[in-house]
Enzyme design. Sequence first.
Site, short mmCIF file in Angstrom:
data_model
loop_
_atom_site.label_atom_id
_atom_site.label_comp_id
_atom_site.label_asym_id
_atom_site.label_seq_id
_atom_site.Cartn_x
_atom_site.Cartn_y
_atom_site.Cartn_z
CD GLU A 116 -1.31 -0.64 3.43
OE1 GLU A 116 -1.69 -1.74 3.41
OE2 GLU A 116 -0.89 1.01 4.79
CE LYS A 118 7.48 5.34 4.70
NZ LYS A 118 6.76 6.05 5.96
CG ASP A 120 6.04 12.25 3.33
OD1 ASP A 120 6.53 12.27 4.50
OD2 ASP A 120 6.71 13.08 2.31
CE1 TYR A 227 -0.37 3.76 9.16
CE2 TYR A 227 -0.54 5.56 8.08
CZ TYR A 227 0.15 5.15 9.05
OH TYR A 227 0.87 5.50 9.91
CE LYS A 315 11.18 6.34 4.00
NZ LYS A 315 11.88 8.27 4.44
CB CYS A 413 30.70 39.14 7.86
SG CYS A 413 28.20 38.97 7.69
CB CYS A 416 27.88 43.24 9.17
SG CYS A 416 28.69 41.95 9.68
CB CYS A 431 29.44 36.67 10.79
SG CYS A 431 28.79 38.55 11.89
CB CYS A 436 25.74 41.23 11.69
SG CYS A 436 25.64 39.85 10.35
S1 IVH Z 1 2.09 1.15 8.86
C1 IVH Z 1 3.74 -0.76 13.53
N1 IVH Z 1 1.12 1.90 6.96
O1 IVH Z 1 5.52 5.66 7.97
C2 IVH Z 1 3.56 -0.22 11.27
N2 IVH Z 1 3.15 3.14 8.22
O2 IVH Z 1 7.97 4.29 9.33
C3 IVH Z 1 2.92 0.70 11.46
N3 IVH Z 1 2.88 5.55 7.11
O3 IVH Z 1 5.31 6.02 11.37
C4 IVH Z 1 3.15 1.91 10.46
N4 IVH Z 1 1.57 5.25 5.32
O4 IVH Z 1 3.89 7.50 9.77
C5 IVH Z 1 2.12 2.07 7.84
N5 IVH Z 1 0.23 2.97 4.55
C6 IVH Z 1 1.46 3.01 6.05
C7 IVH Z 1 1.58 3.87 6.19
C8 IVH Z 1 2.91 4.30 6.91
C9 IVH Z 1 2.72 6.07 5.75
C10 IVH Z 1 4.55 5.95 7.72
C11 IVH Z 1 4.60 5.69 9.57
C12 IVH Z 1 4.66 4.73 9.90
C13 IVH Z 1 5.77 5.28 9.39
C14 IVH Z 1 6.84 4.22 8.83
#
Ligand code: IVH
Length: 719
Positions: A116, A118, A120, A227, A315, A413, A416, A431, A436
């Site tokens: 799924e 991730k 941000d 999630y 990532k 600097c 200044c 500086c 400054c």
């Molecule tokens: S599961 C123990 N699912 O990414 C499992 N995390 O280090 C807990 N995050 O702290 C996380 N999308 O803040 C999970 N689909 C997703 C996510 C997700 C973003 C973040 C979350 C977590 C960090 C993973």
Amino acid sequence: MAKDEAQAAKRIAQLRQEIKEHDRRYYEEAAPTISDREYDRLYKELVDLEAKFPDLVTPDSPTQRVGGKPLQAFAQIQHRAPMLSLDNTYSEDEVANFYKRITRLLPDEEIPVVIEPKVDGVAVSVMYENGRLKYAATRGDGLVGDDITQNIKTIRSVPQQLRGSAPKVFEVRGEAYLDKNGFKKLNKEREAAGLPLFANPRNAAAGSLKHLDPKIAAQRPLGMVFYGTGAVEGVDVDLHSKIFPLFKKLGLPTHENWWLADSVEKVLDAIRELDRIRHDFPYETDGAVIKVDALAQRERLGFTAKSPRWAIAYKYAAERVETKLLDIIVQVGRTGILTPVAMLEPVVVSGSTVSRATLHNEDEIKRKDIRIGDTVVIEKAGEVIPAVVEVVKSKRPRNAKPFDFLKHIHGKCPVCGGEVRRDPQFVAWRCENLQCPAQATRRLEFFAARGALDIESVGGIVADKLVERGLVREPLDLFELKVEQLGKLNLGTEENPRIFGEKNATKAIQAIERARTFPLSRWLYALAIPDVGKTTATDLARFHQTIEEVASSKLLRDVLAYHETKGDKEATKEIAERLIKSGFAQPSKSKIDKQGGIVTEVGPVVAKSVLDFFGSSAGKKMLQRMKQLGVRPKSEKVSAKKMAELPLAGKTFVLTGTLPSMTREEASAKIEALGGHVSGSVSKKTDYVLAGAEAGSKLEKAKELGVPIIDEPTFRKMV
Ligand code: IVH
């Protein structure tokens, strides 16, 4: 100690300090200065070194804990189940290894996994009881987070009441985010209002959720993707893939795109497909999360110290492009630090035009041998600050000369013209001129920033203009500004004026007046004393009542003396005992420290920096001025001495199960008010486990370790 071990110890200390500083910027200020990727590189170097020299691992190493500190101003919520994070990887090979590893751990079984996005954003836990939203919390340190219920309730897509028949207890976890368009709009508005810009949507979301005033969160277009679950009663989910339809049925926003896979190839296919479509999502994504689908299998796979063995985060690489380095300019920060910035031929990376990138410091330029005129590779992940990764040496012009920092600024600097000096601790030039204007502006911005004195209207361009027009030379001048003066301030140019206006000015003056009442910790932070971040400021405020007490602190002088009286064993011992008695130091458990060593609340570098600051003529003048202005911040905390006299001082409690007549929050508050400490997990150091009905594994653990177990009536008698 062998030579390479000594070298490793030095590098480890350096890495820890850097990582802690970046953690502070990320978690406490929501304003990171390096990309996630660079952070991960530092972190990995530390993990690897510690793995090689396990004797050097100390409990305070960043590798030994989960995340940021909760902010002090919010109420604290203890998570019923810890909020963990995941192992990160940037390589497909490691994803393959992950799948192979779990196949090895569960041989002869099919192991379907869910892939799924991730998201941000900011990790959030929301608790529903009998379908009603009870509270919401940030992750905090994984065990205790900030109570952000009011802010979460402003997010429209988060229901106050679940749809249909809801489980008795249903804690859901997900990511709060600011969508891509909302982020662009917000920064445009902030620019127009002269406020500092957010580096990326995640920081903007974190900033919004960490505002004590829920009206701010309400104005931001925040969204949520759930999630996972935390504490749950009254519903049985055996497969992760079932939570998506379940969440939908209950009215909770969740992932629209997810994949099931049961082989390495299928996992990698899913990751690649997600990469193709994720740019069209309304929120930023920085990777894919791969999770074992069956909860029964997860249980058998278990956890390492920090993260589950049943999941991994992959990532995506940050986008990289080549461009030309046209020039290097040098900016002056609030403590006078000179930061080189790359001026680039504008290019589009990850959907936005980039014309500048940070070069961090002189050593960084040397290490990468970056020269003006070079073709460089820049990297940008999502909306974060771009960085120069490397030089394309084959495209280097013949006449390009190695970059000489000092020569480039003509030894002065750039703002200044003052003297500059190389500060060995920060690998940076600084500086020296406290007057400054560049420093004055940055100090003013810092003084007024979130987390310092929170005077939101005095940021960016307003700070610039206040200094430029001579209305403010040092931050304390703010307290003598009048609405009329401020109202007339021109934020534009002579030809194209933009007047600040009386309404804005009145608001700003109100915020300035409010700052007078802020506690000592905030003021200590706001004064921009070198080496004093938020954590240190809070630590100092715990042991001193007033700013004068800090300025002439016996404790800080003792810390210095302890480190200086090397030869004289008797004297050292005496100081160590005195510091331990005051609560400002503890006996050291680390093997690196000498026998009988202590760990002080703040180290000698900080102690020296604070005493020097208040001992300098500028520092003395400042104290004098605060007195004149009637600004007398007081410590909000009980002193360490009083703390030590409280009945539960030094005692650690762990709560488990449901108590008959009090909530966990009430019990925790009681314990803390009486000087005790509440921890999330049972260890040998636990003094009592307070157990209620349906207590689980913590009770087992307590029995195993022989930790005293008490019930509510016994606890009531105790307190
Ligand atoms: S599961 C123990 N699912 O990414 C499992 N995390 O280090 C807990 N995050 O702290 C996380 N999308 O803040 C999970 N689909 C997703 C996510 C997700 C973003 C973040 C979350 C977590 C960090 C993973």
